[in-house]
Design a protein around this motif. Structure first.
Motif, short mmCIF file in Angstrom:
data_model
loop_
_atom_site.label_atom_id
_atom_site.label_comp_id
_atom_site.label_asym_id
_atom_site.label_seq_id
_atom_site.Cartn_x
_atom_site.Cartn_y
_atom_site.Cartn_z
N MET A 1 -4.76 -28.44 -24.81
CA MET A 1 -5.98 -28.20 -24.03
C MET A 1 -5.76 -27.13 -22.96
N PHE A 2 -4.64 -27.26 -22.23
CA PHE A 2 -4.34 -26.30 -21.17
C PHE A 2 -4.22 -24.88 -21.72
N ILE A 3 -3.55 -24.76 -22.87
CA ILE A 3 -3.34 -23.44 -23.46
C ILE A 3 -4.68 -22.80 -23.85
N GLU A 4 -5.56 -23.61 -24.42
CA GLU A 4 -6.87 -23.11 -24.83
C GLU A 4 -7.68 -22.64 -23.62
N GLN A 5 -7.65 -23.41 -22.54
CA GLN A 5 -8.38 -23.04 -21.33
C GLN A 5 -7.83 -21.74 -20.74
N PHE A 6 -6.51 -21.62 -20.76
CA PHE A 6 -5.86 -20.41 -20.24
C PHE A 6 -6.22 -19.20 -21.10
N LEU A 73 4.56 -17.81 -17.79
CA LEU A 73 4.54 -19.14 -17.16
C LEU A 73 3.95 -19.08 -15.76
N ARG A 74 4.30 -18.05 -15.01
CA ARG A 74 3.76 -17.93 -13.64
C ARG A 74 2.24 -17.82 -13.66
N SER A 75 1.73 -16.97 -14.54
CA SER A 75 0.28 -16.81 -14.64
C SER A 75 -0.39 -18.10 -15.09
N PHE A 76 0.26 -18.79 -16.03
CA PHE A 76 -0.28 -20.03 -16.58
C PHE A 76 -0.38 -21.12 -15.51
N TYR A 77 0.71 -21.36 -14.80
CA TYR A 77 0.70 -22.42 -13.79
C TYR A 77 -0.14 -22.05 -12.56
N LYS A 78 -0.20 -20.78 -12.25
CA LYS A 78 -1.06 -20.33 -11.17
C LYS A 78 -2.52 -20.61 -11.51
N LEU A 80 -3.56 -22.99 -13.63
CA LEU A 80 -3.76 -24.45 -13.61
C LEU A 80 -3.90 -24.97 -12.18
N ASN A 81 -3.13 -24.42 -11.26
CA ASN A 81 -3.22 -24.82 -9.85
C ASN A 81 -4.56 -24.41 -9.25
N ARG A 82 -4.97 -23.21 -9.56
CA ARG A 82 -6.24 -22.69 -9.01
C ARG A 82 -7.44 -23.49 -9.50
N LEU A 86 -3.64 -28.96 -12.21
CA LEU A 86 -2.29 -29.45 -11.90
C LEU A 86 -1.97 -29.17 -10.44
N ASP A 87 -1.15 -30.02 -9.84
CA ASP A 87 -0.71 -29.79 -8.46
C ASP A 87 0.67 -29.13 -8.42
N GLU A 88 1.49 -29.43 -9.40
CA GLU A 88 2.86 -28.93 -9.43
C GLU A 88 2.92 -27.52 -10.03
N ASN A 89 3.91 -26.75 -9.57
CA ASN A 89 4.19 -25.44 -10.16
C ASN A 89 5.70 -25.30 -10.30
N PRO A 90 6.24 -25.59 -11.49
CA PRO A 90 7.70 -25.58 -11.68
C PRO A 90 8.33 -24.20 -11.69
N VAL A 91 7.52 -23.14 -11.62
CA VAL A 91 8.05 -21.79 -11.73
C VAL A 91 8.23 -21.14 -10.36
N LEU A 92 7.76 -21.81 -9.31
CA LEU A 92 7.75 -21.21 -7.97
C LEU A 92 9.12 -20.73 -7.52
N ARG A 93 10.15 -21.50 -7.76
CA ARG A 93 11.49 -21.17 -7.26
C ARG A 93 12.33 -20.36 -8.26
#
Length: 292
Positions: A1-6, A73-78, A80-82, A86-93
């Protein structure tokens, strides 16, 4: 689902090309498969999961490829956060890998001029005229492979002596072309009409059967003719783009003007060509200066 939305976000909001979107999706599906082996998912992935994926990728991918996947991954999780998905972003560090600097491969201007001025390398039939035009267009305008394939007959303005190019993300630019190239385009179109392909394709460059050109055809054309003048391992359409930019810089063109002609989003992407110019100056200095 997340991939399709992205994917929908990239298509409708970012207006990325289908090719670019497919690359993003492949990266995410690869990461998803990796997470499945660790019995986790996008929603619960942590920093160690991303690091472990990088370690695995390093076994068979170079730093540039890995950094591109991290960018996905950065674009994807950014995203999802926006969207509060999702609240978490595992790519930040996670930090990008260092990439060894390589100068763009170019073909010397005099060698390209010699090739294009030759009377016995390109045949005078439809395919020969088309092939010469392909090489001339790439070297004469610096356009990308995808941009070349997308050029329509109506994009060539003979009166203003320019060509309209549709770049990345639908950004249009106008690039001047010289009179000899315009003459070659006219000759090609006349030959194209004489073939009576029986279709109404408005694409400028077509195959021997009259169908729209495709990437591997352009690659074969460029590789074939560059083989006459260089032994460099890389003989791709992008080499002609690099050669276009380097020739302009060596002949005194302003860096900002080159940026606009290439369709770069930022000057940083264009500055790589200054290194080639510096290397050329060093070579001239070593040859000419008595104290070199």
């Amino acid at each position: 689902m997340f991939i399709e939305q992205f994917g929908n976000y990239l298509k409708y909001e970012k207006r990325y090309s289908g090719h670019t979107i497919s690359a993003y999706i492949r990266d995410l599906e690869q990461f998803d498969s990796f997470l499945s082996l660790r019995e986790t998912a996008f929603s619960s992935a942590k920093y160690p999961d991303v690091r472990a994926w990088i370690v695995e990728l390093m076994e068979y991918s170079d730093a540039r490829t890995i950094n591109r996947k991290l960018s996905t991954l950065r674009s994807f999780y950014k995203f999802l956060n926006r969207e509060n998905l999702l609240d978490e972003n595992p790519v930040l560090r996670v930090k990008a890998l260092k990439i060894p600097k390589h100068l763009p491969v170019v073909v010397q201007e005099d060698k390209l001029n010699s090739l294009l001025d030759s009377s016995d390398i390109f045949t005078e039939d439809f395919s020969g005229i088309r092939n010469k035009m392909v090489v001339e267009l790439l070297f004469g305008t610096g356009m990308r492979l995808s941009e070349l394939i997308a050029v329509k007959e109506g994009d060539v303005n003979y009166y203003e002596q320019n060509i309209r190019i549709m770049g990345k993300r639908g950004k249009e630019r106008i690039v001047p072309v010289n009179s000899s190239l315009l003459k070659l385009i006219r000759q090609y179109i006349q030959e194209k009409r004489a073939q009576q392909f029986g279709n109404d394709s408005v694409a400028l460059i077509v195959t021997d059967e009259g169908k729209m050109a495709y990437p591997s055809l352009i690659y074969r054309i460029v590789k074939k003719y560059l083989s006459f003048i260089t032994t460099a391992g890389k003989r791709s359409p992008h080499v002609l783009r690099h050669s276009f930019a380097t020739s302009l810089l060596n002949n005194g063109a302003d860096l900002n003007a080159i940026k606009e002609l290439l369709g770069h989003a930022s000057l940083a992407a264009t500055q790589v060509y200054t290194h080639n110019s510096v290397e050329r100056l060093k070579s001239i200095y070593k040859q000419a200066h008595p104290k070199a």
